[in-house]
Scaffold this motif. Structure first.
Motif, short mmCIF file in Angstrom:
data_model
loop_
_atom_site.label_atom_id
_atom_site.label_comp_id
_atom_site.label_asym_id
_atom_site.label_seq_id
_atom_site.Cartn_x
_atom_site.Cartn_y
_atom_site.Cartn_z
N TRP A 133 42.28 38.01 32.83
CA TRP A 133 42.69 37.60 34.19
C TRP A 133 43.14 38.81 35.00
CZ3 TRP A 133 42.80 32.51 36.15
CH2 TRP A 133 43.29 32.41 37.45
N LEU A 175 39.71 30.44 36.40
CA LEU A 175 40.67 29.39 36.08
C LEU A 175 39.93 28.30 35.32
CD1 LEU A 175 43.57 28.26 36.54
CD2 LEU A 175 42.67 27.16 38.60
N LEU A 210 50.40 30.14 35.76
CA LEU A 210 49.30 29.18 35.89
C LEU A 210 49.58 27.89 35.13
CD1 LEU A 210 46.22 31.54 35.45
CD2 LEU A 210 46.95 30.41 37.55
#
Ligand SMILES: CC(C)(COP(=O)(O)OP(=O)(O)OC[C@H]1O[C@@H](n2cnc3c(N)ncnc32)[C@H](O)[C@@H]1OP(=O)(O)O)[C@@H](O)C(=O)NCCC(=O)NCCS
Length: 224
Positions: free
Chosen positions: A72, A79, A6
Motif C-alpha cells: 500500500w 483496497l 483502513l
C-alpha cells in the motif's frame, strides 16, 4: 486496529457490509473462493487466480490481501474489501488507483462465491465502491473491465450507468480475450438515482488514499 486505519472503514448497503477483513474473515473469504467463483474453464480474470485447485484459489486470496496491504502506498493503492451478507462473507470488492491525487480516476474489480451470484449483490457491492470513490474520495472517473462473454459483470456496469470505453485484446492462459472497458463519470453518477449507502470511518484513513481535503459536497443526490 489503531495503526492500520483502513480497518475502521465500513461501507453499508441495504443488504451488505464491506470492510477490510480481519484474519477470521479473510479465512472465510478464502474458503468462499475455494468453493468456486466461476465454472471450470471460464475465464473471468486477467490472472487465473481462481482456476486452480480449491487450495490454490484459497491461498491466492490470502496472499493477495497480504500483498495489497504490504504494498500500500498513497500513490498506488488497492483496497480489497470483504463483502458480508447477514454476517457471512460472500465475496470481494476492490477499488484501486495509481496517482489518484492527480488522475482522480479509480478502477474496480469484484467477485462473489458462485452460490451468492445472480441475487443483486454484485450491483450493490459495486455501488458501494462507487459511493466511496465519488462521494468520499472525490473521484472524477471510475473504470471497470470485463471480458466479452462476462454478461453479469458487463450488465452490472450498464445498470450503474457506465458507458463503453473501448476494447483491449489480452492473452490469458495463451488464449485471446477481448476486454471491454467501461467508464462512469462523477457527473453522471451524481445525476442518477442511487441506492442508500453509508461510508463510516473514512476520515481516519483519507490520507492513505493520497487525498487530504474532503471533496466539495454535491447538492443533487437522489435515492431510489
Ligand atoms: C460478476 C459478478 C460479481 C456479478 O455479481 P452478481 O451478484 O451475479 O450480479 P447481479 O445479480 O447484481 O447482476 C447481474 C446482472 O447480470 C445479468 N446477467 C447475469 N448473467 C447473464 C447472462 N448470461 N446474460 C445476460 N445477463 C446476465 C443478471 O440478469 C443481472 O441483471 P438484471 O439485474 O438486469 O437482471 C458475479 O457474477 C461473479 O462473481 N462472477 C464471477 C467472477 C467475475 O466474473 N468477476 C468479475 C470479473 S470482471
Amino acid at each position: 486496529m489503531r495503526h492500520w486505519p483502513l480497518t475502521q472503514l465500513t461501507l453499508t448497503t441495504p443488504d451488505l457490509v464491506l470492510r477490510v477483513p480481519d484474519d477470521a474473515q479473510l479465512d472465510e473469504l478464502a474458503q468462499v473462493a475455494a468453493d468456486g467463483v466461476h465454472p471450470p474453464g471460464a475465464v473471468c480474470f486477467p490472472q487465473s487466480w481462481a482456476s486452480g485447485t480449491p487450495e490454490e484459489a484459497a491461498s491466492n486470496v490470502v496472499q493477495n490481501h497480504w500483498w495489497a496491504r504490504g504494498d500500500w502506498n498513497d500513490d498506488n493503492w488497492r483496497l480489497l474489501l470483504a463483502v458480508l451478507h447477514d454476517g457471512q462473507v460472500i465475496g470481494q470488492q476492490n477499488l484501486s488507483a495509481r496517482d489518484f491525487r492527480i488522475t482522480r480516476e479509480a478502477r474496480t474489480g469484484f467477485w462473489l462465491g458462485r452460490r451468492f451470484q445472480g441475487q443483486g449483490f454484485g450491483t450493490q457491492m459495486r455501488a458501494a465502491a462507487l459511493h466511496l470513490a465519488f462521494t468520499s474520495l472525490g473521484a472524477e472517473r471510475v473504470t471497470s473491465t470485463a471480458f466479452a462473454d462476462n454478461a453479469a459483470s458487463r450488465r452490472v456496469s450498464e445498470k450503474l450507468g457506465y458507458t463503453p470505453n473501448g476494447v483491449r485484446r489480452l492473452a490469458v492462459d495463451q488464449h485471446l480475450v477481448e476486454a471491454h472497458e467501461a467508464v462512469l463519470t462523477a457527473e453522471r453518477w451524481h445525476r442518477q438515482a442511487q441506492q442508500p449507502i453509508l461510508a463510516e470511518g473514512f476520515d481516519a484513513c483519507r490520507h492513505m488514499f493520497g487525498v487530504l481535503a474532503a471533496p466539495e459536497p454535491v447538492d443533487v443526490v437522489r435515492h431510489v
